[in-house]
Design a protein around this motif. Structure first.
Motif, PDB file in Angstrom:
ATOM      1  N   MET A   1     -16.145   7.095   1.811  1.00 52.70           N
ATOM      2  CA  MET A   1     -14.713   6.980   1.986  1.00 52.70           C
ATOM      3  C   MET A   1     -14.086   6.658   0.631  1.00 52.70           C
ATOM      4  O   MET A   1     -14.636   5.873  -0.134  1.00 52.70           O
ATOM      5  CB  MET A   1     -14.404   5.856   2.985  1.00 52.70           C
ATOM      6  N   LYS A   2     -12.964   7.274   0.337  1.00 51.84           N
ATOM      7  CA  LYS A   2     -12.215   6.993  -0.873  1.00 51.84           C
ATOM      8  C   LYS A   2     -10.858   6.410  -0.465  1.00 51.84           C
ATOM      9  O   LYS A   2     -10.248   6.866   0.497  1.00 51.84           O
ATOM     10  CB  LYS A   2     -12.003   8.260  -1.692  1.00 51.84           C
ATOM     11  N   ALA A   3     -10.392   5.386  -1.198  1.00 52.15           N
ATOM     12  CA  ALA A   3      -9.123   4.736  -0.888  1.00 52.15           C
ATOM     13  C   ALA A   3      -8.229   4.679  -2.119  1.00 52.15           C
ATOM     14  O   ALA A   3      -8.722   4.560  -3.246  1.00 52.15           O
ATOM     15  CB  ALA A   3      -9.365   3.326  -0.368  1.00 52.15           C
ATOM     16  N   THR A   4      -6.904   4.755  -1.875  1.00 53.26           N
ATOM     17  CA  THR A   4      -5.904   4.665  -2.930  1.00 53.26           C
ATOM     18  C   THR A   4      -4.867   3.633  -2.523  1.00 53.26           C
ATOM     19  O   THR A   4      -4.307   3.720  -1.419  1.00 53.26           O
ATOM     20  CB  THR A   4      -5.204   6.027  -3.137  1.00 53.26           C
ATOM     21  N   LYS A   5      -4.626   2.645  -3.397  1.00 53.18           N
ATOM     22  CA  LYS A   5      -3.648   1.608  -3.078  1.00 53.18           C
ATOM     23  C   LYS A   5      -2.256   2.232  -2.992  1.00 53.18           C
ATOM     24  O   LYS A   5      -1.831   2.945  -3.897  1.00 53.18           O
ATOM     25  CB  LYS A   5      -3.654   0.513  -4.140  1.00 53.18           C
ATOM     26  N   ALA A  19      -4.358   3.964   1.463  1.00 54.18           N
ATOM     27  CA  ALA A  19      -4.553   5.214   2.186  1.00 54.18           C
ATOM     28  C   ALA A  19      -5.990   5.638   1.925  1.00 54.18           C
ATOM     29  O   ALA A  19      -6.556   5.343   0.872  1.00 54.18           O
ATOM     30  CB  ALA A  19      -3.586   6.279   1.678  1.00 54.18           C
ATOM     31  N   THR A  20      -6.605   6.329   2.884  1.00 55.69           N
ATOM     32  CA  THR A  20      -7.981   6.792   2.703  1.00 55.69           C
ATOM     33  C   THR A  20      -8.043   8.311   2.828  1.00 55.69           C
ATOM     34  O   THR A  20      -7.073   8.944   3.232  1.00 55.69           O
ATOM     35  CB  THR A  20      -8.929   6.180   3.761  1.00 55.69           C
ATOM     36  N   VAL A  26      -5.916   3.969   7.407  1.00 54.22           N
ATOM     37  CA  VAL A  26      -5.552   3.148   6.262  1.00 54.22           C
ATOM     38  C   VAL A  26      -6.404   1.885   6.292  1.00 54.22           C
ATOM     39  O   VAL A  26      -6.984   1.529   7.321  1.00 54.22           O
ATOM     40  CB  VAL A  26      -4.050   2.769   6.249  1.00 54.22           C
ATOM     41  N   LEU A  27      -6.487   1.213   5.150  1.00 53.40           N
ATOM     42  CA  LEU A  27      -7.196  -0.058   5.044  1.00 53.40           C
ATOM     43  C   LEU A  27      -6.206  -1.144   4.651  1.00 53.40           C
ATOM     44  O   LEU A  27      -5.257  -0.880   3.907  1.00 53.40           O
ATOM     45  CB  LEU A  27      -8.288   0.013   3.974  1.00 53.40           C
ATOM     46  N   ALA A  28      -6.444  -2.365   5.121  1.00 56.15           N
ATOM     47  CA  ALA A  28      -5.615  -3.507   4.734  1.00 56.15           C
ATOM     48  C   ALA A  28      -6.497  -4.548   4.063  1.00 56.15           C
ATOM     49  O   ALA A  28      -7.616  -4.814   4.509  1.00 56.15           O
ATOM     50  CB  ALA A  28      -4.929  -4.108   5.953  1.00 56.15           C
ATOM     51  N   GLN A  29      -5.988  -5.113   2.984  1.00 56.98           N
ATOM     52  CA  GLN A  29      -6.680  -6.178   2.257  1.00 56.98           C
ATOM     53  C   GLN A  29      -5.793  -7.406   2.329  1.00 56.98           C
ATOM     54  O   GLN A  29      -4.601  -7.348   2.005  1.00 56.98           O
ATOM     55  CB  GLN A  29      -6.869  -5.769   0.798  1.00 56.98           C
ATOM     56  N   GLY A  30      -6.331  -8.510   2.802  1.00 59.71           N
ATOM     57  CA  GLY A  30      -5.552  -9.732   2.898  1.00 59.71           C
ATOM     58  C   GLY A  30      -6.448 -10.919   3.182  1.00 59.71           C
ATOM     59  O   GLY A  30      -7.675 -10.808   3.183  1.00 59.71           O
TER      60      GLY A  30
END
Length: 67
Positions: A1-5, A19-20, A26-30
């Motif tokens: 998987m590739k992700a872009t902030k 976004a992936t 989508v991914l969330a970081q917190g």
């Protein structure tokens, strides 16, 4: 998987949304949270805190991208 902030601060360790390359994902970081009334997590799941501004920015970005 590739992700872009797509939303969040410029530093690597802060609340953010990514976004992936997986359609509709989508991914969330917190900051992880546990024991929140009304949140029932399944095996392997984690809830994270996000500032509303980060979520709004992410939605605006995704709407602008047609996702």
């Amino acid at each position: 998987m590739k992700a872009t902030k797509i939303s969040g601060c410029d530093e690597s360790e802060c609340p953010a949304v990514y976004a992936t390359d997986e359609p509709g994902v989508v991914l969330a970081q917190g900051i992880p949270v546990a024991g929140v009334d009304g949140v029932h997590l399944g095996p392997g799941e984690m809830a994270v805190k996000l500032p509303l501004s980060v979520l709004r920015d992410a939605v605006a970005h995704l709407e602008g991208a047609g996702s």
